[in-house]
Design a protein around this motif. Structure first.
Motif, mmCIF file in Angstrom:
data_model
loop_
_atom_site.group_PDB
_atom_site.id
_atom_site.type_symbol
_atom_site.label_atom_id
_atom_site.label_comp_id
_atom_site.label_asym_id
_atom_site.label_seq_id
_atom_site.Cartn_x
_atom_site.Cartn_y
_atom_site.Cartn_z
ATOM 1 N N LEU A 51 -51.048 31.880 18.694
ATOM 2 C CA LEU A 51 -50.413 30.813 17.919
ATOM 3 C C LEU A 51 -49.834 31.346 16.616
ATOM 4 C CD1 LEU A 51 -52.999 27.923 18.421
ATOM 5 C CD2 LEU A 51 -50.731 28.114 19.442
ATOM 6 N N CYS A 52 -50.540 32.286 15.988
ATOM 7 C CA CYS A 52 -50.018 32.893 14.764
ATOM 8 C C CYS A 52 -48.730 33.662 15.048
ATOM 9 C CB CYS A 52 -51.079 33.803 14.153
ATOM 10 S SG CYS A 52 -50.572 34.622 12.615
ATOM 11 N N ALA A 53 -48.708 34.400 16.156
ATOM 12 C CA ALA A 53 -47.494 35.147 16.518
ATOM 13 C C ALA A 53 -46.338 34.198 16.836
ATOM 14 C CB ALA A 53 -47.788 36.052 17.717
ATOM 15 N N LEU A 54 -46.637 33.096 17.512
ATOM 16 C CA LEU A 54 -45.584 32.126 17.824
ATOM 17 C C LEU A 54 -45.036 31.481 16.552
ATOM 18 C CD1 LEU A 54 -47.151 30.374 20.949
ATOM 19 C CD2 LEU A 54 -45.126 31.844 20.920
ATOM 20 N N SER A 55 -45.861 31.354 15.533
ATOM 21 C CA SER A 55 -45.400 30.744 14.286
ATOM 22 C C SER A 55 -44.296 31.561 13.629
ATOM 23 C CB SER A 55 -46.573 30.583 13.316
ATOM 24 O OG SER A 55 -47.587 29.768 13.869
ATOM 25 N N PHE A 56 -44.319 32.874 13.824
ATOM 26 C CA PHE A 56 -43.294 33.729 13.225
ATOM 27 C C PHE A 56 -41.907 33.461 13.803
ATOM 28 C CE2 PHE A 56 -46.959 36.212 11.885
ATOM 29 C CZ PHE A 56 -46.573 36.632 10.619
ATOM 30 N N LEU A 57 -41.831 32.837 14.979
ATOM 31 C CA LEU A 57 -40.525 32.548 15.575
ATOM 32 C C LEU A 57 -39.737 31.549 14.736
ATOM 33 C CD1 LEU A 57 -41.435 32.247 19.373
ATOM 34 C CD2 LEU A 57 -40.385 34.185 18.191
ATOM 35 N N ALA A 58 -40.438 30.724 13.964
ATOM 36 C CA ALA A 58 -39.736 29.725 13.162
ATOM 37 C C ALA A 58 -38.904 30.362 12.057
ATOM 38 C CB ALA A 58 -40.742 28.743 12.562
ATOM 39 N N ILE A 59 -39.281 31.551 11.603
ATOM 40 C CA ILE A 59 -38.565 32.172 10.478
ATOM 41 C C ILE A 59 -37.147 32.586 10.872
ATOM 42 C CG2 ILE A 59 -38.608 34.057 8.807
ATOM 43 C CD1 ILE A 59 -41.670 33.965 8.968
ATOM 44 N N PRO A 60 -36.966 33.420 11.930
ATOM 45 C CA PRO A 60 -35.577 33.732 12.297
ATOM 46 C C PRO A 60 -34.818 32.518 12.815
ATOM 47 C CG PRO A 60 -37.104 34.602 13.925
ATOM 48 C CD PRO A 60 -37.932 34.142 12.773
#
Length: 279
Positions: A32-41
């Protein structure tokens, strides 16, 4: 369950839940933490989208984020023995899942003020989730890790400014602007001019200020820790010396008692007291 993180809606699995849910959460939380990074780009690609392809890429990232959150939260809801309690403790993930789903289908630029507010609120929640998930790595007693993490953040921020700010014509200028923003130093040679670079600068300032504070706190803790160790060593040495002196005093006191008993036992008359006769 972490009660402190539970106050932010990221409490994890209750300790009284089933072992299957506890084991699953150990893996799911990092995914879930890794998926959260998708929101930035996705956020910045959509903000700078000048063609339909860029908008499609951004919404695809949001859609992947939504699908990942939805599938993992559904699985955790299935394996948990207390699904309602688990959802209540992890309401932040539910909000992020809903926000990523809405971002995947609505809100083409230019955004209206209400859309700006909702997008910024969503990105703040995502940033909060990432920071809370990684907080165990950002502690003042990990100076080397903090320096490495700070260098990585600076490198990524420089690339972000090189991409988002039209006045930055080289990666070196992007690094310089990232450093000035993170250190909250303004020299006037470069400044964010577009909405995307200004939003990015706001996050860099907050993140950079926090990282620099942790680095300086770690350096101070290293010096204070050295002094504390020296004081602790000196205190232990003083305690040992006092303990030895007390033992020596006990030995001398026992020897003195024996000497007094030997010298006074044979020469003195022993007086026997008898009770008075009854009248």
């Amino acid at each position: 369950m972490d009660s402190e993180l539970g106050n932010f809606g990221l409490g994890g699995v209750d300790s009284h839940d089933g072992p299957r849910a506890i084991r699953a959460w150990r893996r799911v939380r990092w995914v879930l933490c890794a998926l959260s990074f998708l929101a930035i780009p996705a956020f910045y690609i959509e903000l700078n989208a000048t063609a339909q392809f860029s908008l499609t890429v951004a919404r695809t990232l949001y859609l992947c984020m939504f699908a990942g959150f939805a599938s993992l939260l559904t699985w955790m809801h299935h394996v948990s023995r207390k699904p309602k309690v688990w959802l209540a403790h992890n309401r932040l993930d539910l909000v992020i899942m809903i926000g990523s789903g809405l971002s995947a289908g609505f809100g083409a630029t230019p955004w209206q003020p209400a859309e700006w507010f909702l997008r910024m609120a969503f990105m703040c929640l995502v940033a909060l989730r990432i920071v809370l998930s990684l907080r165990s790595f950002f502690t003042p007693n990990r100076l080397v890790w903090l320096l490495v993490a700070g260098a990585c953040v600076l490198a990524m921020a420089g690339a972000g400014f090189y991409w988002l700010e039209p006045r930055v014509h080289s990666y070196a200028d992007g690094l310089w602007l990232a450093f000035k923003s993170g250190a909250t130093v303004g020299y006037g040679d470069f400044a964010p001019t577009t909405p995307a670079s200004r939003v990015f600068a706001a996050f860099v300032v907050l993140l950079g200020y926090g990282m620099l504070s942790l680095v300086f706190a770690s350096i101070a803790a290293a010096f204070i820790g050295k002094e504390e160790r020296a004081l602790r060593h000196e205190m232990h040495r003083d305690i040992k010396r006092l303990s030895d002196e007390i033992i020596r005093m006990h030995v001398e006191l026992n020897a003195l008692r024996k000497a007094l008993n030997i010298s006074g036992g044979g020469g003195d008359d022993v007086v026997q007291l008898r009770p008075r006769d009854a009248p």
